[in-house]
Design a protein around this motif. Structure first.
Motif, PDB file in Angstrom:
ATOM      1  N   PHE A 146      90.378  37.740 -32.738  1.00  0.00           N
ATOM      2  CA  PHE A 146      91.016  38.728 -31.792  1.00  0.00           C
ATOM      3  C   PHE A 146      90.535  38.276 -30.613  1.00  0.00           C
ATOM      4  N   TYR A 147      89.932  37.250 -29.977  1.00  0.00           N
ATOM      5  CA  TYR A 147      89.469  36.561 -28.872  1.00  0.00           C
ATOM      6  C   TYR A 147      90.894  35.902 -28.544  1.00  0.00           C
ATOM      7  N   LEU A 148      91.796  35.165 -29.172  1.00  0.00           N
ATOM      8  CA  LEU A 148      92.737  34.407 -29.356  1.00  0.00           C
ATOM      9  C   LEU A 148      94.206  35.691 -28.727  1.00  0.00           C
ATOM     10  N   CYS A 149      93.881  36.609 -29.721  1.00  0.00           N
ATOM     11  CA  CYS A 149      94.923  37.783 -29.934  1.00  0.00           C
ATOM     12  C   CYS A 149      95.091  38.721 -27.723  1.00  0.00           C
ATOM     13  N   GLU A 150      94.082  39.105 -27.964  1.00  0.00           N
ATOM     14  CA  GLU A 150      93.494  39.670 -26.588  1.00  0.00           C
ATOM     15  C   GLU A 150      93.935  37.913 -25.564  1.00  0.00           C
ATOM     16  N   LEU A 151      93.518  36.887 -25.271  1.00  0.00           N
ATOM     17  CA  LEU A 151      94.436  35.998 -25.057  1.00  0.00           C
ATOM     18  C   LEU A 151      95.844  36.201 -24.490  1.00  0.00           C
ATOM     19  N   ALA A 152      96.468  36.240 -25.746  1.00  0.00           N
ATOM     20  CA  ALA A 152      97.371  36.432 -25.822  1.00  0.00           C
ATOM     21  C   ALA A 152      98.241  37.797 -25.169  1.00  0.00           C
ATOM     22  N   LEU A 153      97.486  38.870 -25.377  1.00  0.00           N
ATOM     23  CA  LEU A 153      97.557  40.395 -24.314  1.00  0.00           C
ATOM     24  C   LEU A 153      97.074  39.883 -22.780  1.00  0.00           C
ATOM     25  N   GLU A 154      97.076  38.625 -22.594  1.00  0.00           N
ATOM     26  CA  GLU A 154      96.493  38.563 -21.147  1.00  0.00           C
ATOM     27  C   GLU A 154      98.093  37.757 -20.429  1.00  0.00           C
ATOM     28  N   PHE A 155      98.454  36.894 -21.768  1.00  0.00           N
ATOM     29  CA  PHE A 155      99.299  36.155 -20.687  1.00  0.00           C
ATOM     30  C   PHE A 155     100.719  37.282 -20.685  1.00  0.00           C
ATOM     31  N   CYS A 156     100.513  38.280 -21.958  1.00  0.00           N
ATOM     32  CA  CYS A 156     101.116  39.442 -21.712  1.00  0.00           C
ATOM     33  C   CYS A 156     100.894  40.072 -20.391  1.00  0.00           C
ATOM     34  N   ALA A 157     100.444  40.947 -19.606  1.00  0.00           N
ATOM     35  CA  ALA A 157     100.174  40.589 -19.031  1.00  0.00           C
ATOM     36  C   ALA A 157     100.644  40.569 -17.150  1.00  0.00           C
ATOM     37  N   ASP A 158     100.566  39.369 -17.373  1.00  0.00           N
ATOM     38  CA  ASP A 158     101.395  37.845 -16.205  1.00  0.00           C
ATOM     39  C   ASP A 158     102.960  37.388 -16.700  1.00  0.00           C
ATOM     40  N   TRP A 159     103.323  37.199 -17.941  1.00  0.00           N
ATOM     41  CA  TRP A 159     103.849  37.095 -18.072  1.00  0.00           C
ATOM     42  C   TRP A 159     105.188  37.364 -18.410  1.00  0.00           C
ATOM     43  N   LEU A 160     105.210  38.436 -19.362  1.00  0.00           N
ATOM     44  CA  LEU A 160     106.176  39.654 -19.882  1.00  0.00           C
ATOM     45  C   LEU A 160     106.538  40.149 -18.882  1.00  0.00           C
ATOM     46  N   LYS A 161     108.073  40.838 -18.601  1.00  0.00           N
ATOM     47  CA  LYS A 161     108.762  41.447 -17.592  1.00  0.00           C
ATOM     48  C   LYS A 161     108.319  43.473 -18.461  1.00  0.00           C
ATOM     49  N   PRO A 162     108.571  44.022 -17.312  1.00  0.00           N
ATOM     50  CA  PRO A 162     108.199  45.413 -17.597  1.00  0.00           C
ATOM     51  C   PRO A 162     109.582  45.568 -18.260  1.00  0.00           C
ATOM     52  N   GLY A 163     108.558  45.967 -19.704  1.00  0.00           N
ATOM     53  CA  GLY A 163     109.778  46.957 -21.085  1.00  0.00           C
ATOM     54  C   GLY A 163     109.915  45.841 -21.581  1.00  0.00           C
ATOM     55  N   GLY A 164     109.252  44.611 -21.384  1.00  0.00           N
ATOM     56  CA  GLY A 164     109.625  43.942 -22.454  1.00  0.00           C
ATOM     57  C   GLY A 164     108.504  43.882 -23.708  1.00  0.00           C
ATOM     58  N   ASN A 165     108.623  42.929 -24.876  1.00  0.00           N
ATOM     59  CA  ASN A 165     108.211  43.616 -25.806  1.00  0.00           C
ATOM     60  C   ASN A 165     107.286  42.486 -26.075  1.00  0.00           C
ATOM     61  N   PHE A 166     106.172  42.562 -27.354  1.00  0.00           N
ATOM     62  CA  PHE A 166     104.911  41.802 -27.358  1.00  0.00           C
ATOM     63  C   PHE A 166     104.718  41.476 -29.098  1.00  0.00           C
TER      64      PHE A 166
END
Length: 206
Positions: free
Chosen positions: A138-158
């Motif tokens: 879950f630590y790795l999953c949280e880092l991936a979610l943080e990446f999405c916060a910065d680098w996934l466009k609005p409306g994008g999917n994860f």
């Protein structure tokens, strides 16, 4: 050294696994390809021309699927601490994305462009101690979610692999805070005994 009963059972299952044989036939690097294929067939995540980030990409089976489906017009960026043999059209960086310097290099590759989709089939090195392994995951999953916060466009999917157990509900709430809709998926290629479950965040909130 003689194999344990557990390793013999795993080997026998692997040899007889339909998805293992199918991966060899279709030219994919692992059976995990069919997890993404099934989810994408259902949810239509990958479209031609998309920009996709694949976190924890090695050995590259998800990157293979992504590149085939986004086509030459799209771009796939892959990151993993492990070595990954090149895939035509996939831009790969070897490094530990828990380190800020590695993430900085990766984001340079993105050239300032936000991603349409982030996929993450990452799993930690297993210690054999369930509590520790769950926390690492879950630590790795949280880092991936943080990446999405910065680098996934609005409306994008994860799309991310998680494991049911301690921390799952808390992580689910974090995803719900970022995405319009969060659904779970258990593809057929995910073995029944595995506690892995994929969470799909649809429509990143502005």
């Amino acid at each position: 050294m003689a194999r344990s009963k557990t390793s013999k059972a795993w080997l026998q299952e692997h040899v007889n696994d339909h998805f293992v044989h199918q991966a060899q036939k279709d030219g994919y690097r692992s059976r995990a390809s069919y997890k993404l294929i099934e989810i994408d067939d259902k949810d239509h995540l990958l479209k031609r021309g998309m920009w996709v980030a694949d976190l924890g990409a090695a050995p590259g089976s998800w990157s293979q699927v992504a590149k085939r489906r986004v086509g030459d017009e799209g771009r796939v960026f892959a990151l993993d601490i492990l070595e990954m043999h090149p895939i035509a059209g996939v831009e790969f960086l070897q490094g530990d994305f828990r380190e800020a310097s590695v993430l900085a290099q990766f984001t340079e590759m993105l050239d300032g462009r936000l991603m349409d989709l982030v996929i993450c089939d990452i799993a930690p090195n297993i210690s054999g101690m369930a509590v520790i392994d769950q926390a690492k995951s879950f630590y790795l999953c949280e880092l991936a979610l943080e990446f999405c916060a910065d680098w996934l466009k609005p409306g994008g999917n994860f799309l991310v692999k998680t494991f049911q157990g301690s921390g799952y509900n808390e992580y689910l709430q974090q995803m719900r805070a970022m995405f319009q809709t969060v659904v779970s998926r258990k593809p057929a290629a995910s073995r029944d005994r595995s506690t892995e479950i994929y969470l799909l965040g649809k429509g990143k909130k502005p």
